[in-house]
Design a protein around this motif. Structure first.
Motif, mmCIF file in Angstrom:
data_model
loop_
_atom_site.group_PDB
_atom_site.id
_atom_site.type_symbol
_atom_site.label_atom_id
_atom_site.label_comp_id
_atom_site.label_asym_id
_atom_site.label_seq_id
_atom_site.Cartn_x
_atom_site.Cartn_y
_atom_site.Cartn_z
ATOM 1 N N LEU A 7 0.862 -1.174 0.000
ATOM 2 C CA LEU A 7 0.000 0.000 0.000
ATOM 3 C C LEU A 7 0.901 1.226 0.000
ATOM 4 O O LEU A 7 1.743 1.380 0.885
ATOM 5 C CB LEU A 7 -0.910 0.010 1.229
ATOM 6 C CG LEU A 7 -1.832 1.215 1.396
ATOM 7 C CD1 LEU A 7 -2.801 1.341 0.221
ATOM 8 C CD2 LEU A 7 -2.597 1.120 2.706
ATOM 9 N N GLU A 8 0.740 2.075 -1.012
ATOM 10 C CA GLU A 8 1.516 3.310 -1.088
ATOM 11 C C GLU A 8 0.595 4.484 -0.806
ATOM 12 O O GLU A 8 -0.413 4.674 -1.485
ATOM 13 C CB GLU A 8 2.164 3.471 -2.464
ATOM 14 C CG GLU A 8 3.006 4.725 -2.561
ATOM 15 C CD GLU A 8 3.663 4.926 -3.917
ATOM 16 O OE1 GLU A 8 4.566 5.780 -3.991
ATOM 17 O OE2 GLU A 8 3.268 4.258 -4.887
ATOM 18 N N ILE A 9 0.958 5.267 0.195
ATOM 19 C CA ILE A 9 0.181 6.438 0.593
ATOM 20 C C ILE A 9 0.851 7.675 0.005
ATOM 21 O O ILE A 9 2.053 7.861 0.158
ATOM 22 C CB ILE A 9 0.136 6.575 2.126
ATOM 23 C CG1 ILE A 9 -0.392 5.316 2.776
ATOM 24 C CG2 ILE A 9 -0.688 7.770 2.539
ATOM 25 C CD1 ILE A 9 -0.144 5.276 4.265
ATOM 26 N N GLY A 10 0.068 8.516 -0.626
ATOM 27 C CA GLY A 10 0.619 9.743 -1.189
ATOM 28 C C GLY A 10 1.449 9.473 -2.428
ATOM 29 O O GLY A 10 2.532 10.032 -2.594
ATOM 30 N N ALA A 11 0.947 8.626 -3.290
ATOM 31 C CA ALA A 11 1.676 8.262 -4.510
ATOM 32 C C ALA A 11 1.672 9.435 -5.479
ATOM 33 O O ALA A 11 0.638 9.795 -6.025
ATOM 34 C CB ALA A 11 1.023 7.042 -5.148
ATOM 35 N N ILE A 12 2.828 10.036 -5.680
ATOM 36 C CA ILE A 12 2.918 11.162 -6.609
ATOM 37 C C ILE A 12 3.413 10.722 -7.984
ATOM 38 O O ILE A 12 3.421 11.497 -8.911
ATOM 39 C CB ILE A 12 3.815 12.295 -6.055
ATOM 40 C CG1 ILE A 12 5.218 11.780 -5.785
ATOM 41 C CG2 ILE A 12 3.188 12.919 -4.823
ATOM 42 C CD1 ILE A 12 6.226 12.871 -5.510
#
Length: 190
Positions: free
Chosen positions: A3-8
Motif C-alpha cells: 500500500l503506497e500512501i501519497g503516490a505522486i
C-alpha cells in the motif's frame, strides 16, 4: 501486497512482481486511486468474500509531514499500523528538518513514537545517507506502552524547555509534532 500512501508517481506501480495499491488525495494518474488514506477501513483490503487481508508493506514517503496537525499525524500512524499484517514492513520518509528543527521531536523520540503505535523501527537497517531526509524502516507488531511513555516525556521536556532557548530561525520543520494524546491507537492507556 504493498500500500503506497501519497503516490505522486507510478514508480512502485511499474515495478514488476509487486502488487501495489497506490493512493493520493489529488491523483494525477488514472492508476493512482484518489482517496483519503484515513477513510480506509482498518485491517487491509477487503477480499471478494468480505474478509479483510492486511498488507505486507506500506510506503509513506513525504506524506506525514503534510498532515496539518499533530493529533491527525498520530491517527495516521495508527491507521498505517492497522493496514499491516504482524511483521509487515512500513517505510516512513520525512524531511530531515521535521526532526532536526522540531521544537518537540528528535529522531530518537520519533522512533519511540513509532514503537508506541506498533511500528518498531529497525535501527540497524541500512538507510540512504541524507542530511535532507529521515528514513525509518519499521516492522508492524504490538504497541509498546513504555516507548509511548518515553515519547510523551521527551516531547513534554522539549516543549517545556523550548521557551528558555534563545530564538532561532524558524524552519518549516519547527512545527512538526505528533500528539499521542495519552492513549495508544489500540485502546491502551499510557
Amino acid at each position: 501486497r504493498v500500500l503506497e500512501i501519497g503516490a505522486i508517481n507510478t514508480q512502485l506501480l511499474d515495478t514488476p512482481g509487486l502488487h501495489v495499491r497506490a493512493l493520493d488525495l489529488n491523483s494525477q494518474d488514472a492508476r493512482i486511486e484518489q482517496r483519503d488514506f484515513l477513510t480506509l477501513p482498518l485491517g487491509g483490503a477487503l477480499e471478494a468474500s468480505g474478509a479483510s487481508r492486511p498488507y505486507d508493506a506500506l510506503v509513506c514517503s513525504m506524506v506525514l509531514n503534510c498532515v496539518p496537525d499533530a493529533r491527525r499525524r498520530f491517527d495516521m500512524l495508527v491507521c498505517m499500523r492497522g493496514q499491516l499484517r504482524v511483521g509487515g514492513l512500513c517505510f516512513v520518509v520525512l524531511p530531515g528538518s521535521c526532526l532536526s528543527h522540531s521544537h518537540t521531536l528528535t529522531h530518537d523520540s520519533f522512533a519511540d513514537c513509532l514503537r508506541g503505535v506498533g511500528l518498531a523501527p529497525d535501527l540497524a537497517a541500512e538507510t540512504p545517507a541524507s542530511a535532507k531526509l529521515a528514513y525509518f524502516e519499521c516492522a508492524a507488531g504490538l504497541p509498546d506502552p513504555a516507548a509511548a511513555l518515553r515519547f510523551q516525556r521527551a516531547r513534554h521536556e522539549r516543549r517545556s524547555g523550548h521557551g528558555s532557548q534563545p530564538p532561532r530561525r524558524k524552519s518549516r520543520g519547527a512545527d512538526f509534532d505528533v500528539d499521542l494524546g495519552g492513549a495508544l491507537g489500540f485502546g491502551e492507556r499510557i
